[in-house]
Structures are given as C-alpha cells and as structure tokens.
Design a protein around this motif. Structure first.
Motif, PDB file in Angstrom:
ATOM      1  N   GLU A   1       0.972  -1.204  -0.138  1.00 29.50           N
ATOM      2  CA  GLU A   1      -0.020  -0.090  -0.198  1.00 29.50           C
ATOM      3  C   GLU A   1       0.881   1.211   0.015  1.00 29.50           C
ATOM      4  OE1 GLU A   1      -2.655  -0.073   3.499  1.00 29.50           O
ATOM      5  OE2 GLU A   1      -4.245  -0.819   2.041  1.00 29.50           O
ATOM      6  N   VAL A   2       0.456   2.344  -0.581  1.00 32.02           N
ATOM      7  CA  VAL A   2       1.375   3.427  -0.803  1.00 32.02           C
ATOM      8  C   VAL A   2       0.289   4.652  -0.447  1.00 32.02           C
ATOM      9  CG1 VAL A   2       3.080   3.030  -2.259  1.00 32.02           C
ATOM     10  CG2 VAL A   2       0.755   3.613  -3.204  1.00 32.02           C
ATOM     11  N   THR A   3       0.996   5.745   0.045  1.00 32.72           N
ATOM     12  CA  THR A   3       0.098   7.023   0.377  1.00 32.72           C
ATOM     13  C   THR A   3       0.496   7.984  -0.472  1.00 32.72           C
ATOM     14  OG1 THR A   3       0.387   6.650   2.777  1.00 32.72           O
ATOM     15  CG2 THR A   3      -0.185   8.501   2.255  1.00 32.72           C
ATOM     16  N   ILE A   4      -0.882   8.482  -1.078  1.00 34.59           N
ATOM     17  CA  ILE A   4      -0.458   9.279  -2.353  1.00 34.59           C
ATOM     18  C   ILE A   4      -0.834  10.715  -1.969  1.00 34.59           C
ATOM     19  CG2 ILE A   4      -1.588   9.837  -4.614  1.00 34.59           C
ATOM     20  CD1 ILE A   4      -0.500   7.262  -4.788  1.00 34.59           C
ATOM     21  N   ALA A   5      -0.333  11.529  -2.038  1.00 34.05           N
ATOM     22  CA  ALA A   5      -0.285  13.019  -1.793  1.00 34.05           C
ATOM     23  C   ALA A   5      -1.374  13.656  -2.985  1.00 34.05           C
ATOM     24  CB  ALA A   5       0.787  13.916  -1.852  1.00 34.05           C
ATOM     25  N   VAL A   6      -2.287  14.469  -2.518  1.00 35.81           N
ATOM     26  CA  VAL A   6      -3.224  15.100  -3.567  1.00 35.81           C
ATOM     27  C   VAL A   6      -2.838  16.615  -3.336  1.00 35.81           C
ATOM     28  CG1 VAL A   6      -5.576  15.335  -4.206  1.00 35.81           C
ATOM     29  CG2 VAL A   6      -4.782  13.166  -3.201  1.00 35.81           C
ATOM     30  N   GLN A   7      -2.539  16.952  -4.380  1.00 39.06           N
ATOM     31  CA  GLN A   7      -2.221  18.692  -4.429  1.00 39.06           C
ATOM     32  C   GLN A   7      -3.379  19.403  -5.384  1.00 39.06           C
ATOM     33  OE1 GLN A   7       1.708  18.840  -5.949  1.00 39.06           O
ATOM     34  NE2 GLN A   7       2.593  18.488  -3.871  1.00 39.06           N
ATOM     35  N   VAL A   8      -3.728  20.583  -4.752  1.00 42.12           N
ATOM     36  CA  VAL A   8      -4.478  21.348  -5.702  1.00 42.12           C
ATOM     37  C   VAL A   8      -3.329  22.458  -5.928  1.00 42.12           C
ATOM     38  CG1 VAL A   8      -6.441  22.650  -5.976  1.00 42.12           C
ATOM     39  CG2 VAL A   8      -6.648  20.567  -4.793  1.00 42.12           C
ATOM     40  N   LYS A   9      -2.941  22.877  -7.109  1.00 40.60           N
ATOM     41  CA  LYS A   9      -2.266  24.035  -7.523  1.00 40.60           C
ATOM     42  C   LYS A   9      -0.930  23.925  -6.566  1.00 40.60           C
ATOM     43  CE  LYS A   9      -5.720  26.891  -6.826  1.00 40.60           C
ATOM     44  NZ  LYS A   9      -6.491  28.262  -6.942  1.00 40.60           N
TER      45      LYS A   9
ATOM     46  N   ARG B   1      -3.684  18.862  -0.015  1.00 45.32           N
ATOM     47  CA  ARG B   1      -4.968  19.235   0.410  1.00 45.32           C
ATOM     48  C   ARG B   1      -5.383  17.935   0.949  1.00 45.32           C
ATOM     49  NH1 ARG B   1      -5.256  24.439   1.222  1.00 45.32           N
ATOM     50  NH2 ARG B   1      -5.049  25.611  -0.770  1.00 45.32           N
ATOM     51  N   ASP B   2      -4.994  16.914   0.536  1.00 46.77           N
ATOM     52  CA  ASP B   2      -5.504  15.509   0.947  1.00 46.77           C
ATOM     53  C   ASP B   2      -4.459  14.454   0.788  1.00 46.77           C
ATOM     54  OD1 ASP B   2      -7.243  13.652   2.190  1.00 46.77           O
ATOM     55  OD2 ASP B   2      -8.556  13.849   0.545  1.00 46.77           O
ATOM     56  N   THR B   3      -4.635  13.279   1.448  1.00 50.70           N
ATOM     57  CA  THR B   3      -3.741  12.060   1.234  1.00 50.70           C
ATOM     58  C   THR B   3      -4.634  11.000   0.902  1.00 50.70           C
ATOM     59  OG1 THR B   3      -3.342  11.441   3.480  1.00 50.70           O
ATOM     60  CG2 THR B   3      -1.777  12.862   2.625  1.00 50.70           C
TER      61      THR B   3
ATOM     62  N   SER C   1     -12.667  13.533  -3.601  1.00 51.49           N
ATOM     63  CA  SER C   1     -12.177  13.811  -2.383  1.00 51.49           C
ATOM     64  C   SER C   1     -13.060  15.308  -1.998  1.00 51.49           C
ATOM     65  CB  SER C   1     -10.794  14.099  -2.094  1.00 51.49           C
ATOM     66  OG  SER C   1     -10.370  14.897  -0.923  1.00 51.49           O
ATOM     67  N   ASP C   2     -13.666  15.093  -0.782  1.00 50.18           N
ATOM     68  CA  ASP C   2     -14.262  16.338  -0.275  1.00 50.18           C
ATOM     69  C   ASP C   2     -13.343  17.618  -0.304  1.00 50.18           C
ATOM     70  OD1 ASP C   2     -16.629  14.958  -0.256  1.00 50.18           O
ATOM     71  OD2 ASP C   2     -16.564  14.714   1.765  1.00 50.18           O
ATOM     72  N   LYS C   3     -12.352  17.214   0.515  1.00 49.89           N
ATOM     73  CA  LYS C   3     -11.436  18.528   0.779  1.00 49.89           C
ATOM     74  C   LYS C   3     -10.987  18.969  -0.600  1.00 49.89           C
ATOM     75  CE  LYS C   3      -9.492  16.171   4.911  1.00 49.89           C
ATOM     76  NZ  LYS C   3      -8.434  15.471   5.331  1.00 49.89           N
ATOM     77  N   VAL C   4     -10.542  18.218  -1.833  1.00 46.95           N
ATOM     78  CA  VAL C   4     -10.032  18.626  -3.058  1.00 46.95           C
ATOM     79  C   VAL C   4     -11.253  19.385  -3.506  1.00 46.95           C
ATOM     80  CG1 VAL C   4      -9.764  18.001  -5.320  1.00 46.95           C
ATOM     81  CG2 VAL C   4      -8.404  16.626  -3.307  1.00 46.95           C
ATOM     82  N   GLN C   5     -12.534  18.962  -3.408  1.00 44.95           N
ATOM     83  CA  GLN C   5     -13.609  19.758  -4.126  1.00 44.95           C
ATOM     84  C   GLN C   5     -13.897  21.189  -3.469  1.00 44.95           C
ATOM     85  OE1 GLN C   5     -15.188  19.399  -6.764  1.00 44.95           O
ATOM     86  NE2 GLN C   5     -14.110  17.564  -7.229  1.00 44.95           N
TER      87      GLN C   5
END
Length: 845
Positions: free
Chosen positions: A785-793, A797-799, A818-822
């Motif tokens: 399993e890996v943890t993915i970083a989710v970036q906005v600009k 914002r989320d993992t 993702s809610d956080k992304v939205q």
RNA sequence: GCUGCUGUAGCUCAGUGGUAGAGCGCAUCCUUGGUAAGGCUGAGGUCGAGAGUUCAAUUCUCUCCAGCAGCACCA
C-alpha cells in the motif's frame, strides 16, 4: 522471567571470558569460508587507551562481527607500534627502561581493550619491539639492500636539537620538529635511505585504482608525490658558467624578463663570497622564516648579482640574474626563469624591481597588447609576441619549445617529483637497529659498510643503557658497537642508527597474516588474507604511514616475496572524538577544568568544588592541555561496554567528529536498558501475524546490513531506534516475538554483551557471535500500500492510501472524489491534472 | 591563495523532484512494585542566501555566504 535490568558489571566480563575460552575470534587460515581481513591502525602503547582508539576499534569491531555473522572467516588482529621516542622520554624523566615501560603500557592497554569486548584475535598479537619482529624487519631491510633499494649517502638532514635526532621532511612542520617543536637545524650526516622514488610513478598510478579510499587521501598523496612535467634547460651566463633551470611553462619562454636562483644555490654562494652585500642578503633569506604566516605576508625580495643570462631562443636578449627569497633550493634545480606576465610570484617580483612585464599569452578574445590588470595571467590562451610560436595554443607551444630545445641541444623535456627518497636513519636507542657493520674508516683499504650476516640476526638492543644525558645511548655504550668485521674479522663498529618507526608499521599487516619463526611471513598465507579488506584509522596518517606501507608492499612485491601491490583495498578515516571545554579566568590566565570536575546543567556548567559557574567553550578535539578528555576505563566501569560502544557509533557519521557528552552517554545507557526490557518480552505463545511489523523487521535487517557494509553506523543505530519504537507499539503476536528475536541479532555486532545475554536467556544455540545474520525475505521489502499526496495548485490538500501500482485514471478519479479537494477547488475550472503513480496527484486549476 | 568536506528542530544527524523525520534536550501530565526509573502528550524548522529549470525544488543547475580540514612561494 527476566531480571528487570541489564547489569554490565556482571555480564561484560562473563561474555568476554566465554569468547576467550571458546577461541571465538581466532582466525583459521585453513577455513573454506570467504575471508575478510579487517584492520584498525595499531596503537602506540602510550599507557592508556584514548577515547579516539575506542571509536576507531569499535567501528572495526562492528564490521568484523558482522562479517562473521554473514559467513566470513575474519582476521581481526591487534598489536603494538611499540618503538619510538616517548619510551625514551619516559626513560629520561622517570629513570625506567624503555622496554619495561613499554611492556607495562601494553599490559595496561590490552586489559583496557579487553574490557570493551573487542572481537580480536589475540593469538596474533605482537609488538614491534619484540626481537622476533624487528629481527625479521632487519632481514627484510637486507633483502631490500640486496635489491638495490637501500643506499647510504651523505645528506643534509633536518636535525632536531631537542630530541637530538634526524627528522624526515614530513616530520618538519613550519620549520619545527613535529614532536619537540624545536627550530630544526641543517646538518650533514651519513644516512640510510630507501628508494621510494623508484616507485613514484607506480605509487601515483596506483592511486586511481584505490576506488574505496577517500578522495581526500588520494589527493593528498598525489600532491605529496607531486609529479610535474616541463623543460629542463640551461642559460649561458656572462661569467662563463651555465645555469640549469626548470619550467613547466616553456611556452612562456619569450616572456622571461629575469632569472632567479635560491639563496643557497651554488651560484648565490659563489656571488656571496665576493660581495658582502650579497652575503647579507643570503643571510636575510635564511632568517626569513618559513611559517605559513611569514609566507603569507612574505614580500618577494631579490639581489641583482650583476650577472646576465643569454636568452636561449632570442640571442639578442640578456636577462639579469637575481638571488631571490622565493626560490626553493630543494625543488627542481633551485633556479627559475621569471615570467612576470604569467606567474604571480614573478609578477610581484618584477613590479618591485621594475623589470619588464611581457605578454606572451592572450586569453580568448583579448588583444596581444592588452595591459595586465595588476596581476599575472596564468590561464589558457594563444601565444603572442613569441616569434614563430605566435598563434599556438599553450599546449602546442610547450611541445614545440621542448622539441626545439632537444633538437638544438640546450634543454630537454623533464619530469620532476616532489617526492624524495625516504631517510630512515634515526639517532635513537628505542628502534630497530640497522643491521650493518662499519669496517675501518671508509678509506677503501678496509671492507667498508658490511651487512650483518643473516645467521647473526636479530641484532638486538643492549639492555644496560644510560639515559642520563641526551643523544644516542647506543653510540656511547661501552661494548655494544664494538664487533669483528664479518668479512675480514678485523675491528669494526656496529651501525648505531636505528630505523624510523614508520618502517615498523610499513609491513606489520603482513606479519598479522602469518607468523612463521624462520622468516617474516609465509607468502601463501599472505596471499590468502591480503589485501586488507577494510583498513580504519585517523586521517593524520593519510600521507606518511599509508604511502610508506604502499611503498613497502610494492618493494616486497618487486623482489618476489609477495603477490599483492596494494595492501589496503578499502580505507576509512574516522573523525575525532571531541568535547566542550570548561574554563575560567584566574589571575589573568585561562584555567581549564576536566569534565569530571563539572556538573553540567542545561545552559550552564558549575565547578563541583566551589559551585561557581565556569565558561563553556567550543567543542574541540580532546587534549590534555584543555583537559576536555574522558577516560574510557571510567565510562566503561560506569555504563558498561555496550553503552560506550553504542555511543561511539551513534549520532555522528563516522568520518566526522563525534562530540562526547554526558547527556549522550546517559541516553545510550537508557537505550541499552530499553533494549533489554524489549528483549525480555519474547512471548512464544503469542500468535497471529502483523504484516506491517514483519515488513519493518525485514526492511531494517536489509538496511542495517547495507549500513554496516558502508560503515554508516550512525544510520544503523537510527534504524534500530526506529525498530525498537515499532516493536514497542505493536500488539503481541508471533510477528512481534520474531521481531524481537531478530533485533537481538541485529544489535549483536554493536552491543555484543547484551546480545549474548539475551541470546542465552532465550535458549539460543551456542554464542550469538557465531550465529548467522537474520535472513531477509525480499517479498517483505516492498510495501503493498502506498500513501498518495493530493495537491491542488501545488499545495497539499489531502492524502489517499491506495494499493500500490494503481492506474493513473483511477487515482485521478479518487482524487477528484475527495471532499477536501472539491472544497479547495471551489468550483474552479480544472486545467490540468498531473498524476504520478504511487506518489501524487496534482490538480492545476 | 588552491583543494576538499559541511550548512535540515536547541544539540547531533537521517531523508527526499511531490505529506519535513529520528535520538538527545525542552515543556506539560501520568505512574512510583521496571526506580542509578518508566510512560503519555506537546512545542519547536525561510531545510545557509539568491537566481534558474519544473505543474511542483529542502532535493537538480548556477552564483554567493559561512564553518571545518588539508596543502601552499613546487617554477
């Protein structure tokens, strides 16, 4: 089930005896296992082990123990570099015999080393002052003599008036003796020399193969050997003589505007004999001093001899000949052509004495007549103002000038070395006697210098010697030097000089590999063990010891005694152990206090004696004068060997300095106890699998193996802290029990006493020192399993935690869901989405 | 002057083109039958400075600064 605490005062000695009795660390030459020779530079027996030794030997020890666990037959020996002046100084000060003093020191230090639990093969121990050892050294010296690699010549030597002995060039630092600090004098004496210059090229070439040596050490040796190529040529002088000079820049020959010789050049002496003024200048140069500071400030000074030199390529020009203070007699020919435009020293000289500064090299894009900007231009360019050389590159011009000089017979291409032959004569008692006999007065009517016959070796040192006056006791001994000439039987004298102690350390690693009685070593056994796989020591030996050892190995190779040429396959130079200083001003002087006189608080230090505050100074190398030393014996007695070993390995990378601190060793002590508690939690009834912990255990095992091989002990320590934390947090399971059992073996090279104790407690077979290194399951090294970083600009914002290897499209969909992304998108238009599998999703809006 | 190494938490150091970490220290609290103690939680970072490349630089490139070490009038 277990005692609550680990008690090193009980355990350390018990396991040290167990290893001794089992002969655990005795190397077996007949073993079929792959061999590994781990060696630390052997110590001078000063009387006490220094904390720096502890660090050095701990590193080698961890490697040696690890190599054993990975199935190698390990040779890890120890001995004593036992000749040298401190023993004679002690003899003079305390009226004890150097031999007895040395033996006592060795006994002390050996006991100290044993208390730290080093995995050493003590069956191979020897001291260089053992007659068996130095007798074989005398035989080797005669072998080299027969091979033409030893010779005797009268030479100007560096005489230390305090130690009353000759020093090698390398032992003279800033014009002062390296030990005594006394101003060195020049004397002429008959000296024994080893022809190291015969190997200059080979020693230099060999450096490029030493990939596992520090770059820094190779560079230092390269500079020391100092190979340069150029043109050797002569000027015809107005007084009818010829003057030999050497230049690495013959391309600039048309830019020469003067010639300069050293103050002790024969020409200078000749001129000085006839001119008081010249003599005064020569004297000034000699007093000039050679320290770094003086050179820094050193003004270029010269004396015009009135003699002129004919330019060899432009017969219309005559150049003035100066005596100059910046020309060195002992390099090249002691005379140079001065080219002010393209050599900074010459530029300064010419400026001072109003000599022409000619441009003969023009840098890219500059004019042939461009003025100089206040300094010489030593860089590349094309040749100008130089007749037929004009337009050539520097390299082409160098070749052209050399070729023409050779064709016309006024000069030739030449290679010049900085390296000199090694003068090995010392006018001391406590060293290896040089095995020669002087018959008669060297007049030719008698036998001259005769080797001592082999069957009379060793030439041993006399016991009854007198140290009440300075100088060499061998020289004034009543009977020792009076012998019959081995050739004619007439009256003769023994050589009373002894060998430089660097000779002793130039082949000791061969004697460790094999120790026959009738010869220095057995070539077959040497072939089995050599080269040393890992050599560890201080960087202060980067040039002398390491160059000499490389030379001896080559010399013995040349005369067919051994096959190897390079003795040390890998070299590691460890950092020093440092400590802060404690001081106070008293009566206008700084008074230093030892760490054990101080109670240290977070921000200040108090003197225990009076409770007053003392100043906390910089963290510097431990030295007696600053009193910032710690005694290995005391800390081993207080914390046990394992905590001390652990401290030596933790925190600093091994090549860097390690600051000793009370807080640090306390922390190590606590970790030893923490590990002990952890090891007590082995629970063979626990069931169930803990995949994450399994992974951590196997990853740690693999990583520590790599760390130890790379000597990155501080990283291995950090990983063990991590593993301990992971085990602490994990719930009981078969995996956890396995992790603890594995960890016991992982710490075994570093904390061997604790590991043996835990191993025995859990019913391990035999000694853990003989146990194999834990096996690694490659499948467990990779995460699923890996943890993915989710970036906005570009902002996180989320993992997301997802299966490894998930496809780009799915990652993108998950990220957008993702809610956080939205929320952070806030309805903005998505322009681009960057997806890196197993790493991140970046949404550009 | 030349060469090399190093700049990441208070200290000593890991680490990485994509979430800044460990040990020690510090602070708060808990336990006092693991006691020369043990544990929970937490604070603390312009990743030496600047510029460039990139969607994104602590990480790559360049320049600079600082510290340490070695060599040094080597023609």
């Amino acid at each position: 089930m277990t005692d609550t605490r680990f008690d090193p005062s009980q355990a350390d000695g018990r396991w040290q005896r167990a290893w001794d009795e089992a002969g655990t660390f005795t190397a077996d030459t007949g073993s079929a296992k792959p061999k590994s020779y781990v060696l630390e530079m052997f110590p001078y027996p000063s009387g006490r082990i220094h904390i720096g030794h502890v660090r050095n030997y701990t590193m080698g020890d961890v490697l040696a123990r690890y190599k054993r666990m990975t199935g190698h037959e390990v040779l890890h020996p120890m001995g004593w570099d036992a000749f040298g002046m401190p023993a004679e100084n002690a003899a003079m000060e305390k009226n004890v015999h150097p031999g007895g003093w040395t033996r006592d020191n060795i006994a002390n230090m050996k006991a100290q080393l044993k208390r730290i639990g080093f995995a050493l093969d003590w069956t191979r121990e020897f001291a260089t002052c053992d007659p068996e050892y130095y007798g074989h050294e005398q035989a080797l010296f005669l072998d080299l003599y027969e091979a033409g690699l030893v010779y005797r010549k009268q030479a100007q030597v560096n005489w230390d008036p305090v130690d009353m002995t000759v020093l090698a060039n390398e032992q003279v630092i800033d014009g002062k003796g390296w030990r005594s600090g006394a101003e060195v004098e020049k004397r002429k004496l008959n000296q024994w020399f080893l022809k190291i210059t015969d190997f200059a090229d080979d020693l230099l070439d060999g450096l490029s193969d030493l990939e596992n040596w520090p770059e820094k050490v190779r560079l230092m040796q390269e500079n020391w050997i100092g190979k340069s190529r150029g043109l050797g040529f002569s000027f015809d002088l107005s007084n009818g003589e010829r003057l030999q000079v050497y230049s690495t820049r013959p391309d600039t020959i048309f830019g020469a505007s003067f010639v300069a010789v050293a103050a002790d050049h024969p020409l200078a002496r000749c001129v000085a004999e006839e001119s008081a003024e010249a003599q005064a200048f020569v004297d000034l140069c000699k007093r000039g001093g050679t320290t770094a500071a003086e050179i820094e400030a050193g003004e270029k000074l010269g004396f015009d001899t009135g003699i002129t030199a004919l330019h060899p390529m432009d017969k219309s020009r005559r150049l003035p000949v100066y005596i100059a203070n910046f020309v060195l007699m002992d390099y090249g020919t002691g005379a140079v052509m001065g080219v002010p435009g393209h050599d900074q020293r010459d530029f300064e000289f010419a400026t001072k004495y109003n000599l022409p500064v000619l441009r003969v090299v023009a840098a890219e894009g500059t004019d042939a007549d461009a003025p100089f900007a206040g300094e010489a231009e030593a860089g590349d360019g094309r040749i100008v103002n130089s007749g037929k050389l004009d337009g050539m590159s520097v390299d082409d011009a160098i070749r052209t000038v050399i070729n023409q000089a050779e064709a016309d017979g006024w000069g030739e291409g030449k290679t010049v070395w900085r390296l000199r032959d090694w003068g090995v004569s010392r006018q001391r008692y406590w060293g290896t006697p040089i095995p020669f006999i002087h018959c008669g007065d060297d007049s030719g009517d008698t036998c001259g210098v005769v080797p001592v016959p082999r069957d009379q070796l060793p030439v041993t040192l006399p016991e009854d010697v007198d140290f009440s006056v300075p100088g060499n006791p061998l020289e004034r001994h009543a009977t020792w030097k009076h012998v019959a000439c081995p050739q004619c039987g007439g009256e003769a004298m023994r050589e009373t000089d002894t060998l430089d102690t660097f000779v002793d350390s130039s082949w000791y690693f061969l004697r460790f590999a094999s120790q026959p009685d009738n010869r220095p070593f057995d070539p077959e056994e040497v072939a089995k063990w050599l080269p040393v796989e890992q050599y560890i020591g201080g960087v202060e030996h980067a040039i002398l010891h390491l160059l000499y050892a490389r030379f001896w190995t080559r010399a013995l190779n040349r005369i067919g005694m051994i096959d190897v040429k390079e003795p040390f396959a890998s070299l590691f130079t460890q950092g020093m152990v440092t400590h802060e200083t404690y001081s106070r001003m008293a009566g206008g002087k700084t008074v230093y206090y030892a760490p054990d006189e101080i109670s240290r608080e977070a921000k200040r230090a108090l003197l225990s004696a009076d409770g007053g505050e003392v100043e906390i100074g910089r963290v510097i190398k431990m030295s007696k004068s600053k009193k910032n030393v710690v005694d290995p014996d005391a800390i081993v007695a207080q914390y046990g060997a394992d905590a001390v070993r652990w401290f030596m390995l933790s925190d600093s990378p091994p090549e860097r300095d390690l600051p000793w601190s009370e807080a640090g060793i306390e922390g190590c002590w606590r970790f030893v106890q923490r590990a002990w508690r952890l090891f007590g939690q082995v629970d063979d009834d626990a069931t169930g699998e803990d995949k994450a912990l399994d992974r951590k255990t196997h990853q740690t095992t693999a990583a520590i193996a790599d760390d130890i091989e790379a000597l990155s002990f501080n990283k291995a320590v950090a990983r063990l802290y991590e593993l301990a934390g992971a085990i602490d947090k994990a719930a009981p399971s078969a995996s956890r029990t396995q992790a603890i059992r594995t960890m016991i073996r992982l710490v075994a090279p570093m904390m061997p006493h604790l590991a043996e104790e835990a191993w025995a407690m859990h019913g391990g077979e035999g000694l853990i020192a003989d146990a194999p290194w834990p096996k690694v399951d490659p499948a467990l090294l990779v995460e699923d399993e890996v943890t993915i970083a989710v970036q906005v600009k570009g902002k996180l914002r989320d993992t997301l935690t997802v299966a490894k290897g998930l496809a780009k499209e799915e990652l993108e969909a998950l990220a957008l869901a993702s809610d956080k992304v939205q929320r952070s998108l806030g309805g903005a238009e998505i322009r681009k989405v960057i997806v890196v599998p197993d790493r991140l999703v970046n949404i550009v809006a």
